[in-house]
Design a protein around this motif. Structure first.
Motif, PDB file in Angstrom:
ATOM      1  N   ASN A   1       0.833  -1.195   0.000  1.00  0.00           N
ATOM      2  CA  ASN A   1       0.000   0.000   0.000  1.00  0.00           C
ATOM      3  C   ASN A   1       0.876   1.256   0.000  1.00  0.00           C
ATOM      4  O   ASN A   1       2.040   1.209   0.440  1.00  0.00           O
ATOM      5  CB  ASN A   1      -0.919   0.019   1.217  1.00  0.00           C
ATOM      6  CG  ASN A   1      -2.041  -0.982   1.117  1.00  0.00           C
ATOM      7  OD1 ASN A   1      -2.440  -1.371   0.026  1.00  0.00           O
ATOM      8  ND2 ASN A   1      -2.550  -1.417   2.259  1.00  0.00           N
ATOM      9  N   PRO A   2       0.354   2.385  -0.453  1.00  0.00           N
ATOM     10  CA  PRO A   2       1.137   3.626  -0.407  1.00  0.00           C
ATOM     11  C   PRO A   2       1.486   3.999   1.029  1.00  0.00           C
ATOM     12  O   PRO A   2       0.620   3.970   1.906  1.00  0.00           O
ATOM     13  CB  PRO A   2       0.193   4.664  -1.027  1.00  0.00           C
ATOM     14  CG  PRO A   2      -0.811   3.881  -1.806  1.00  0.00           C
ATOM     15  CD  PRO A   2      -0.965   2.580  -1.090  1.00  0.00           C
ATOM     16  N   PRO A   3       2.740   4.352   1.310  1.00  0.00           N
ATOM     17  CA  PRO A   3       3.097   4.827   2.648  1.00  0.00           C
ATOM     18  C   PRO A   3       2.368   6.132   2.979  1.00  0.00           C
ATOM     19  O   PRO A   3       1.891   6.838   2.087  1.00  0.00           O
ATOM     20  CB  PRO A   3       4.610   5.059   2.545  1.00  0.00           C
ATOM     21  CG  PRO A   3       5.053   4.262   1.363  1.00  0.00           C
ATOM     22  CD  PRO A   3       3.896   4.260   0.414  1.00  0.00           C
ATOM     23  N   VAL A   4       2.312   6.461   4.255  1.00  0.00           N
ATOM     24  CA  VAL A   4       1.604   7.666   4.690  1.00  0.00           C
ATOM     25  C   VAL A   4       2.202   8.925   4.062  1.00  0.00           C
ATOM     26  O   VAL A   4       1.471   9.827   3.635  1.00  0.00           O
ATOM     27  CB  VAL A   4       1.617   7.763   6.235  1.00  0.00           C
ATOM     28  CG1 VAL A   4       1.000   9.087   6.679  1.00  0.00           C
ATOM     29  CG2 VAL A   4       0.863   6.594   6.857  1.00  0.00           C
ATOM     30  N   TRP A   5       3.535   8.984   3.983  1.00  0.00           N
ATOM     31  CA  TRP A   5       4.154  10.191   3.423  1.00  0.00           C
ATOM     32  C   TRP A   5       3.801  10.368   1.953  1.00  0.00           C
ATOM     33  O   TRP A   5       3.713  11.505   1.465  1.00  0.00           O
ATOM     34  CB  TRP A   5       5.665  10.178   3.622  1.00  0.00           C
ATOM     35  CG  TRP A   5       6.430   9.132   2.851  1.00  0.00           C
ATOM     36  CD1 TRP A   5       6.785   7.886   3.271  1.00  0.00           C
ATOM     37  CD2 TRP A   5       6.935   9.266   1.511  1.00  0.00           C
ATOM     38  NE1 TRP A   5       7.475   7.224   2.287  1.00  0.00           N
ATOM     39  CE2 TRP A   5       7.590   8.051   1.193  1.00  0.00           C
ATOM     40  CE3 TRP A   5       6.903  10.280   0.554  1.00  0.00           C
ATOM     41  CZ2 TRP A   5       8.204   7.819  -0.032  1.00  0.00           C
ATOM     42  CZ3 TRP A   5       7.519  10.056  -0.674  1.00  0.00           C
ATOM     43  CH2 TRP A   5       8.155   8.839  -0.959  1.00  0.00           C
ATOM     44  N   VAL A   6       3.573   9.282   1.248  1.00  0.00           N
ATOM     45  CA  VAL A   6       3.152   9.367  -0.147  1.00  0.00           C
ATOM     46  C   VAL A   6       1.736   9.938  -0.236  1.00  0.00           C
ATOM     47  O   VAL A   6       1.436  10.802  -1.067  1.00  0.00           O
ATOM     48  CB  VAL A   6       3.224   7.985  -0.825  1.00  0.00           C
ATOM     49  CG1 VAL A   6       2.589   8.030  -2.215  1.00  0.00           C
ATOM     50  CG2 VAL A   6       4.662   7.516  -0.923  1.00  0.00           C
ATOM     51  N   ILE A   7       0.844   9.472   0.634  1.00  0.00           N
ATOM     52  CA  ILE A   7      -0.536   9.958   0.657  1.00  0.00           C
ATOM     53  C   ILE A   7      -0.570  11.450   0.967  1.00  0.00           C
ATOM     54  O   ILE A   7      -1.271  12.231   0.302  1.00  0.00           O
ATOM     55  CB  ILE A   7      -1.367   9.175   1.679  1.00  0.00           C
ATOM     56  CG1 ILE A   7      -1.440   7.696   1.281  1.00  0.00           C
ATOM     57  CG2 ILE A   7      -2.766   9.751   1.820  1.00  0.00           C
ATOM     58  CD1 ILE A   7      -2.127   6.808   2.309  1.00  0.00           C
ATOM     59  N   VAL A   8       0.213  11.872   1.957  1.00  0.00           N
ATOM     60  CA  VAL A   8       0.226  13.280   2.363  1.00  0.00           C
ATOM     61  C   VAL A   8       0.774  14.164   1.243  1.00  0.00           C
ATOM     62  O   VAL A   8       0.192  15.209   0.898  1.00  0.00           O
ATOM     63  CB  VAL A   8       1.045  13.457   3.652  1.00  0.00           C
ATOM     64  CG1 VAL A   8       1.219  14.941   3.977  1.00  0.00           C
ATOM     65  CG2 VAL A   8       0.382  12.735   4.818  1.00  0.00           C
ATOM     66  N   SER A   9       1.906  13.769   0.671  1.00  0.00           N
ATOM     67  CA  SER A   9       2.529  14.601  -0.363  1.00  0.00           C
ATOM     68  C   SER A   9       1.661  14.689  -1.615  1.00  0.00           C
ATOM     69  O   SER A   9       1.525  15.766  -2.218  1.00  0.00           O
ATOM     70  CB  SER A   9       3.917  14.052  -0.714  1.00  0.00           C
ATOM     71  OG  SER A   9       3.834  12.714  -1.174  1.00  0.00           O
ATOM     72  N   ALA A  10       1.040  13.576  -2.014  1.00  0.00           N
ATOM     73  CA  ALA A  10       0.168  13.599  -3.190  1.00  0.00           C
ATOM     74  C   ALA A  10      -1.061  14.467  -2.937  1.00  0.00           C
ATOM     75  O   ALA A  10      -1.491  15.233  -3.813  1.00  0.00           O
ATOM     76  CB  ALA A  10      -0.247  12.181  -3.571  1.00  0.00           C
ATOM     77  N   GLY A  11      -1.637  14.351  -1.745  1.00  0.00           N
ATOM     78  CA  GLY A  11      -2.795  15.171  -1.403  1.00  0.00           C
ATOM     79  C   GLY A  11      -2.468  16.650  -1.402  1.00  0.00           C
ATOM     80  O   GLY A  11      -3.249  17.478  -1.900  1.00  0.00           O
ATOM     81  N   CYS A  12      -1.315  17.020  -0.881  1.00  0.00           N
ATOM     82  CA  CYS A  12      -0.916  18.436  -0.836  1.00  0.00           C
ATOM     83  C   CYS A  12      -0.637  18.973  -2.238  1.00  0.00           C
ATOM     84  O   CYS A  12      -0.986  20.118  -2.555  1.00  0.00           O
ATOM     85  CB  CYS A  12       0.315  18.603   0.042  1.00  0.00           C
ATOM     86  SG  CYS A  12       0.011  18.347   1.805  1.00  0.00           S
ATOM     87  N   ALA A  13      -0.007  18.159  -3.088  1.00  0.00           N
ATOM     88  CA  ALA A  13       0.332  18.612  -4.437  1.00  0.00           C
ATOM     89  C   ALA A  13      -0.922  18.886  -5.258  1.00  0.00           C
ATOM     90  O   ALA A  13      -1.029  19.919  -5.935  1.00  0.00           O
ATOM     91  CB  ALA A  13       1.210  17.570  -5.141  1.00  0.00           C
ATOM     92  N   ILE A  14      -1.891  17.992  -5.207  1.00  0.00           N
ATOM     93  CA  ILE A  14      -3.106  18.196  -5.998  1.00  0.00           C
ATOM     94  C   ILE A  14      -3.937  19.342  -5.420  1.00  0.00           C
ATOM     95  O   ILE A  14      -4.592  20.075  -6.159  1.00  0.00           O
ATOM     96  CB  ILE A  14      -3.927  16.884  -6.086  1.00  0.00           C
ATOM     97  CG1 ILE A  14      -4.887  16.960  -7.279  1.00  0.00           C
ATOM     98  CG2 ILE A  14      -4.690  16.595  -4.802  1.00  0.00           C
ATOM     99  CD1 ILE A  14      -5.550  15.640  -7.610  1.00  0.00           C
TER     100      ILE A  14
END
Length: 416
Positions: A215-228
């Motif tokens: 699964n995507p790590p938490v830091w990936v989820i956070v960074s992707a959410g912030c970028a979009i």
């Protein structure tokens, strides 16, 4: 577990850049109708959409799993393939943004990924059944389902409110639009933000940082959410103008019906793991709402250009991704050249966009949009079909405004 290499770090940054372009490219999906009908001011609308996109990114990872472990086979895929795929997706996103066409960021990403994977490892690297069932079929079905639902919902809303005048109901529908626009933004975060999560996760798998199927790590989820969310806040004003004004003229009841229908389709697809295009769903809903109102007009010339862009997205991004992968196979100099071409291409597109800028100040200007003919069929339908109940008074007020001259205060400032 290995450490993140320089190349992997570049790929992650490039993926977040794609996520950023996805944000401003798709702001129109949630907020174009809300802005065009005057339900929200443009800056307020994009700020609200950005916040809800960020929240939506944390609600599910089903679409991310489809991309990271479904479309292509992870085994044998190099990190350079992911970089090449992103180059194709970013350049297509920027080109269609320049043209003001609401094309699919999702399909740009899929096309780039498929093209780069085929160039690297051949057709066997692509899971054809997954592409058909979770990409192509939803691509065809989503705009049709959303359009039909919006058309029926529009007719229902006008029928329910036929005893009341348009002036009496428009305030309530604008409030409904704000709620439905928020739902579309939330749905967009659950679907589109996850695509970047999936591509970063796939890159981490190819780099040996994560195990296949992780699964995507938490830091990936956070960074992707912030970028979009950041991209959404900046607003893709060119595409907002096309979707809000270029396809049809929307009144608040139509905007409410279109956004509610699109949000329902997007949320259902996210739950099922279908990586559909939110752009196609929302565009289909806008056209359906135009057809659902008596006297409504869909500008098929604009819609046709949009359909062509949809059809070209997968192959065009695939060709660019394949070409970029060919360069990266040449070694370090090829990777550097690919990055340089991405930066140069993006710079050229930005310079071209400054010739006729579309900003928060002129996004609702009608001159450029209404110069385009509505099309023979819809013009004929509009001529012989009576307007919806309650619009006679509004039409009379518009006539007064026309007689009084262009400098007179408009009678219905919030109704398009």
């Amino acid at each position: 577990m290995e450490h993140i290499t320089l190349l992997l770090g570049i790929v992650i940054v490039t993926a977040l850049v794609f996520d950023f372009t996805n944000g401003f490219h798709d702001t129109a999906n949630a907020m174009a109708t809300t802005i065009s009908t005057g339900a929200l001011k443009p800056k307020t609308a994009v700020a609200m959409s950005a916040a809800l996109n960020l929240v939506g990114a944390f609600l599910s990872v089903e679409v991310a799993k489809t991309i990271s472990g479904g479309i292509i086979n992870e085994e044998g895929i190099r990190t350079e393939v992911i970089f090449a795929a992103l180059v194709g997706a970013i350049l297509w996103n920027l080109l269609t943004w320049l043209l003001g066409l609401p094309s699919s960021s999702s399909h740009a990403l899929f096309g780039g990924l498929i093209g780069a994977a085929v160039m690297s490892a051949g057709w066997s690297s692509v899971n054809g059944s997954t592409v058909v069932s979770k990409v192509l079929i939803p691509a065809v079905a989503a705009p049709l389902v959303a359009g039909l639902a919006a058309m029926l919902a529009t007719r229902l809303t006008y029928r329910i409110s036929k005893q009341a005048g348009e002036q009496a109901t428009s305030k309530g529908y604008r409030a409904g639009q704000i709620a439905s626009a928020g739902l579309v933004s939330l749905a967009h975060g659950t679907n589109d933000a996850q695509k970047t999560m999936g591509i970063i996760t796939l890159a981490l798998v190819t780099g040996g940082v994560l195990a296949p199927g992780a699964n995507p790590p938490v830091w990936v989820i956070v960074s992707a959410g912030c970028a979009i969310a950041l991209g959404t806040y900046l607003g893709g004003w060119r595409i907002i103008r096309t979707m809000g004004k270029g396809l049809t003229d929307l009144a608040p009841p139509q905007g409410f019906a279109a956004q509610t229908s699109a949000a329902t389709v997007i949320l259902a697809s996210s739950h099922l793991g279908f990586s559909l295009s939110t752009t196609q769903s929302c565009s289909g809903a806008v056209m359906g709402s135009g057809l659902g109102r008596k006297g409504g007009v869909v500008r098929w010339s604009t819609a046709t250009r949009m359909f062509i862009a949809w059809g070209l997205t997968l192959p065009a991004a695939g060709l660019v991704g394949a070409g970029a992968e060919f360069l990266t196979q040449q070694g370090t100099w090829g990777i550097v050249l690919t990055g340089a071409l991405l930066v140069a291409g993006s710079g050229v597109i930005w310079v071209l966009s400054r010739r006729r800028p579309v900003t928060i100040d002129n996004v609702n200007d009608l001159d450029d949009v209404h110069d385009e003919p509505a099309g023979v069929v819809t013009t004929a339908i509009a001529a012989v079909t009576p307007p919806p109940t309650g619009s006679a008074v509004a039409a009379a007020e518009d006539l007064k405004t026309t007689i009084a001259g262009p400098d007179a205060e408009p009678a219905r400032p919030a109704t398009v």
